[in-house]
Design an enzyme around this catalytic site. Structure first.
Site, PDB file in Angstrom:
ATOM      1  CB  ALA A  71      -0.950   0.006   1.195  1.00 11.75           C
ATOM      2  CG  HIS A 201       0.641  -6.926   5.282  1.00 12.35           C
ATOM      3  ND1 HIS A 201       0.679  -6.606   6.615  1.00 12.35           N
ATOM      4  CD2 HIS A 201       0.919  -5.786   4.609  1.00 12.35           C
ATOM      5  CE1 HIS A 201       0.978  -5.328   6.750  1.00 12.35           C
ATOM      6  NE2 HIS A 201       1.126  -4.807   5.554  1.00 12.35           N
ATOM      7  CB  THR A 237      10.148 -10.107 -12.260  1.00 10.55           C
ATOM      8  OG1 THR A 237      11.180  -9.953 -13.238  1.00 10.55           O
ATOM      9  CG2 THR A 237       9.491 -11.474 -12.424  1.00 10.55           C
ATOM     10  CB  CYS A 324       3.573   1.951   9.265  1.00 14.80           C
ATOM     11  SG  CYS A 324       2.484   0.656   8.663  1.00 14.80           S
TER      12      CYS A 324
END
Length: 376
Positions: A71, A201, A237, A324
């Protein structure tokens, strides 16, 4: 191990998600961008299927979903990518004081260049004042970013109404829906959002994978360049196993979130009622009703959050706020933004329940937290 009650920090991977991922960590290891052999084809098909599942959960078209690393990257791509693509010379960016740092720090960074940035206050209950929002917008507003459900206090903003106000002046509307997806009904069409960030998550999927919804017709330029993967918007990738896990998690959420929410809400009320009886001065932060199931942000006045979290850490896992930004302890900036004093903000603990929380765990947690009453 202690009882886990920090589901807003991260969720455990659902065993069904893990099972779906395993083949792509072992025998199905191909690069999804290798189009000359079966290894690449099966990986590409798996990514395509997962993209459809993510899109379905939020009622988007498959080609409106761009995979990212999470996010934080999605929020950056939404805001910085829109800034790079802007050709109308709009220079105002509007957000809210209770946003996640992924948005706030990005906006503050852009303030150093040509952008006029506005960080709006919120009401005592955590909701945006729509009249204040409307007054902050003009025909120079490029983007407005408002979180759908807050990561600390769980408050759900009136996203549809905010989108209408934004569009009335031609502004693009982005919402960080990381805490909303899988917990409430997220519908990009009904909401009217232009950009939406999400992360696996927080919905019982793996870490390291997220997505940005970009409404068809909204122009966003890449902020990571290279091999032009993800419709040219996110080079690198694509990690097949993580994407498969994200898709499986979204499919499960699509079928189970309503039942999950009802059960989790019942357990949350059970815990809150117990705490309310034991702590007469218990303070609930945020709107009492307009909040996601499973969130309790409360203050046990007279006890610091840091003390509580450390005291109970061997028996239950809770937090003082956002995982966070908790490396250095400070009183919650979200609670400060709600207008609480530093002293009160320092008491705020976040307890968050989830899919695997049991009634027995809540009974135990109630006892553990109630024992703190003896130290007040």
């Amino acid at each position: 191990m202690p009882i886990y009650l920090d589901y807003q920090a991260t969720t455990p991977i659902d065993p069904r998600v893990r099972r779906a991922m395993l083949p792509y960590l072992e025998e199905k290891f191909g690069n999804p961008h290798s189009d000359g052999h079966v290894f690449g084809w099966e990986a590409s098909d798996a990514v395509k299927s997962a993209r459809a599942k993510v899109a379905e959960l939020i009622n988007a078209d498959d080609d409106e979903v761009v995979f990212t690393s999470g996010a934080t990257e999605s929020c950056n791509l939404a805001i910085r990518g829109l800034v790079k693509a802007d050709t109308e010379s709009r220079n105002r960016i509007v957000t809210v004081a209770t946003e996640h740092p992924a948005v706030l720090e990005t906006v503050k960074d852009l303030q150093r260049s040509r952008f006029d940035t506005v960080i709006l206050p919120v009401e005592r209950d955590g909701l945006v004042n729509l009249s204040v929002l409307k007054d902050a917008l003009d025909d120079k507003t490029l983007i407005v970013s408002v979180m759908a459900a807050n990561n600390e206090i769980g408050v759900i903003q009136p996203i549809e109404k905010i989108a209408e106000i934004c569009h009335s002046v031609g502004a693009i509307f982005h919402t960080d829906a990381t805490q909303a997806v899988g917990r409430i009904d997220v519908d990009v069409e009904n909401w009217g959002v232009d950009l939406l960030s999400m992360s696996a998550h927080k919905v019982y999927g793996p870490k390291g994978i997220g997505a940005l919804y970009i409404r068809s017709g909204v122009k966003v330029d890449p902020i990571i360049t290279g091999g032009m993967q993800e419709f040219g918007l996110r080079s690198g990738t694509v990690p097949t196993a993580l994407v498969v896990g994200f898709g499986e998690a979204c499919e499960l959420a699509n079928y189970e979130f309503a039942n999950d929410a009802r059960r989790i809400d019942s357990l949350t009320k059970q815990l809150y009622c117990c705490l309310e009886k034991r702590f007469p001065n218990l303070q609930l932060f945020g709107h009492t009703e307009k909040r996601i199931a499973g969130n309790l942000n409360v203050g046990l006045l007279g006890l610091s959050a840091q003390y509580i979290v450390k005291k109970v850490s061997n028996r239950i896992a809770i937090s003082t706020g956002s995982a966070c930004s908790s490396a250095i302890y400070e009183p919650s900036r979200v609670l400060i933004a709600l207008g609480y004093s530093r002293e009160v903000a320092e008491t705020g603990i976040r307890i968050s329940l989830g899919r695997f929380t049991t009634s027995q765990e809540i009974e135990t947690a109630s006892v553990v937290l109630s024992e703190l009453n003896d130290t007040v």
